[in-house]
Design an enzyme around this catalytic site. Sequence first.
Site, PDB file in Angstrom:
ATOM      1  N   MET A   3       0.843  -1.206   0.000  1.00 55.09           N
ATOM      2  CA  MET A   3       0.000   0.000   0.000  1.00 55.09           C
ATOM      3  C   MET A   3       0.874   1.251   0.000  1.00 55.09           C
ATOM      4  SD  MET A   3      -2.814  -1.392   2.733  1.00 55.09           S
ATOM      5  CE  MET A   3      -1.661  -1.501   4.088  1.00 55.09           C
ATOM      6  N   ASP A   4       1.388   1.588  -1.153  1.00 55.00           N
ATOM      7  CA  ASP A   4       2.371   2.666  -1.264  1.00 55.00           C
ATOM      8  C   ASP A   4       1.722   3.943  -1.780  1.00 55.00           C
ATOM      9  OD1 ASP A   4       5.614   2.842  -2.980  1.00 55.00           O
ATOM     10  OD2 ASP A   4       4.844   3.818  -1.183  1.00 55.00           O
ATOM     11  N   GLY A   5       2.146   5.088  -1.200  1.00 57.92           N
ATOM     12  CA  GLY A   5       1.696   6.351  -1.771  1.00 57.92           C
ATOM     13  C   GLY A   5       0.795   7.189  -0.889  1.00 57.92           C
TER      14      GLY A   5
END
Lengths: 309, 296
Positions: free
Chosen positions: B47-49
């Site tokens: 879950m990047d960003g």
Amino acid sequence: MLSLRVPAPTSFDFRRFNAGGLDRRWRLSRDCLFSLSPDFAGRGIGFGVRSAKSEMAPFTAAEEETLPEGLQPELMPKHVAVIMDGNGRWAKNRGLQPWDGHRAGVEALREIVELCGKWGIQVLTVFAFSTDNWIRPKIEIDFLLSLFERTLKSEFDTLAKNNVRISVIGDSSKLPESLIEVINEVEEVTKNNTRLQLIVAVGYSGKYDVVQACRGIAKRVKDGEIEVGEIDERLIEQELETNCTEFPYPDLLIRTSGELRVSNFLLWQLAYTELFFAQELWPDFGRSGFIEALMSFQQRQRRFGGRKS
Amino acid sequence: MAEVPGQISCTGGGISQFFERVCGYSRRCLFRVISMGPLPNHLAFIMDGNRRYAKKCGQEEGSGHKAGFSALMSMLRYCYELGIKYVTIYAFSIDNFRRKPEEVQSLMDLLLEKIKALLEKESIVHQYGMRVYFIGNLALLSDQVRAAAEDVMKATAKNSRVVLLVCIAYTSTDEIVQAVKKSCISKSNDIDASGIYKHDDTDSDIEGMDMEEQEKRIQLVDIEENMQMSVAPDPDIVIRSSGETRLSNFLLWQTGNSQLFSPAALWPEIGLRHLVWAILGFQRSHSYLEKKKKQV
């Protein structure tokens, strides 16, 4: 697909073919290379013929090529890993035989090796033969390995001359004795070369590497050299087969042919590797594909879990 | 006749409900179509960003993580509605402890709040009969967070319809180190020190070896059964948001044959279309891989 072949240095001492003389079929059987797929079966056995036209002049430091426009020298990866996928499909798309695909694949590999040497990449690791490939028929494996052996022997001098260091990693327990001897000899003779280290993964998988590292550690625990509580990541790193290089972790992994997986090639070493999936089949990859991969790499922000301030 | 405000808000609420019902119905139809092809059994998300999303919206960092949590809940619902049994999420890496203490603390506070909320009656756990695992080096967490995680694992131990694996204080290399330690301990009395691959360990030698000796050598299965993630099958698909294409020390052991997708959307922007796209990609390559397997 991936080839079980000598990873190409930048030039070869080819036996020159007399076009009018030998029967082409006889020459094929004398000088052919096999390839195998690291993925499941189906790519087929391939023969690749080194053509006279692919002989290249050895590069020297004086010929070091400046980087193409857009690539910055300080952002070049030190270690590039490649999964050379797509030779079989390339040949099939053109209505050719699988060995023509692998022949084209050899040319592509040769080009990439030369570029790595010229552009200051220090380590190139190629996935030649996976542990999954051992399920192939024995006759196929035997033929393949004997050709690999003959090719290594014939490329010996060229490798030494071009200052390329060859290392072979993988489970050698299933390789014939004679091939192991040749591998050991090639590694020994080229061990002081400094231009480029070419690591060929033969009978290799990421899980195999971790298991053999674990066994090495278990031995040291049993010998009383270390305590179980002292086992940490650094210790495992030291036992992995990529400890043959100063830069064991690829900065960039390239896989061609559009497949979006790493297929158990390296594992521990890929923790922070930038992955680049190229759509082209391996024989089409070449210089332009490599530049695209390097440009993509240079634009990436590598944070290693921290924060880019 | 002029409408009074109460009637307007009722109408507005009614339209919203109607719209939700239409969306839900369309989604279920879409899922029915997708289910005609092979479906992944296990999906993993990096879950990047979240921080970049907050920056993009001109908000403080914490709001990015909260928006990320909402996106996560939506994705979990889609996955479980579609019939995907296992979902793994990379919630917090050991490497993330290197961030600023305030950021780490705020993340831990959010994690604690959300972990406790899993035990509430209306939570997603009860809605889907979810079993929750917390995978990672839990000793690195504060006592509160660790205790909450252990409570949730205990409370959901009997659930079996769907499974959520939350990787927290996790890196794959740490997971492997722990598994190696456990393997060494369990074999410590009978490890065969001569069982190192590079020596004359051909197949015939191995066959000639005493069966007992073979059992003493650490095998692949020994490490695998000691991996924390052994409670689930390997992921079929790994989706990393924000366009970065790397694994960042997540499930290295388990993702050797996983399909990797990296949509450009930041995690709070992730939606149904990304999930559908990833599954369609999986279905396309799945048929090719099955064909290859049969050719072996």
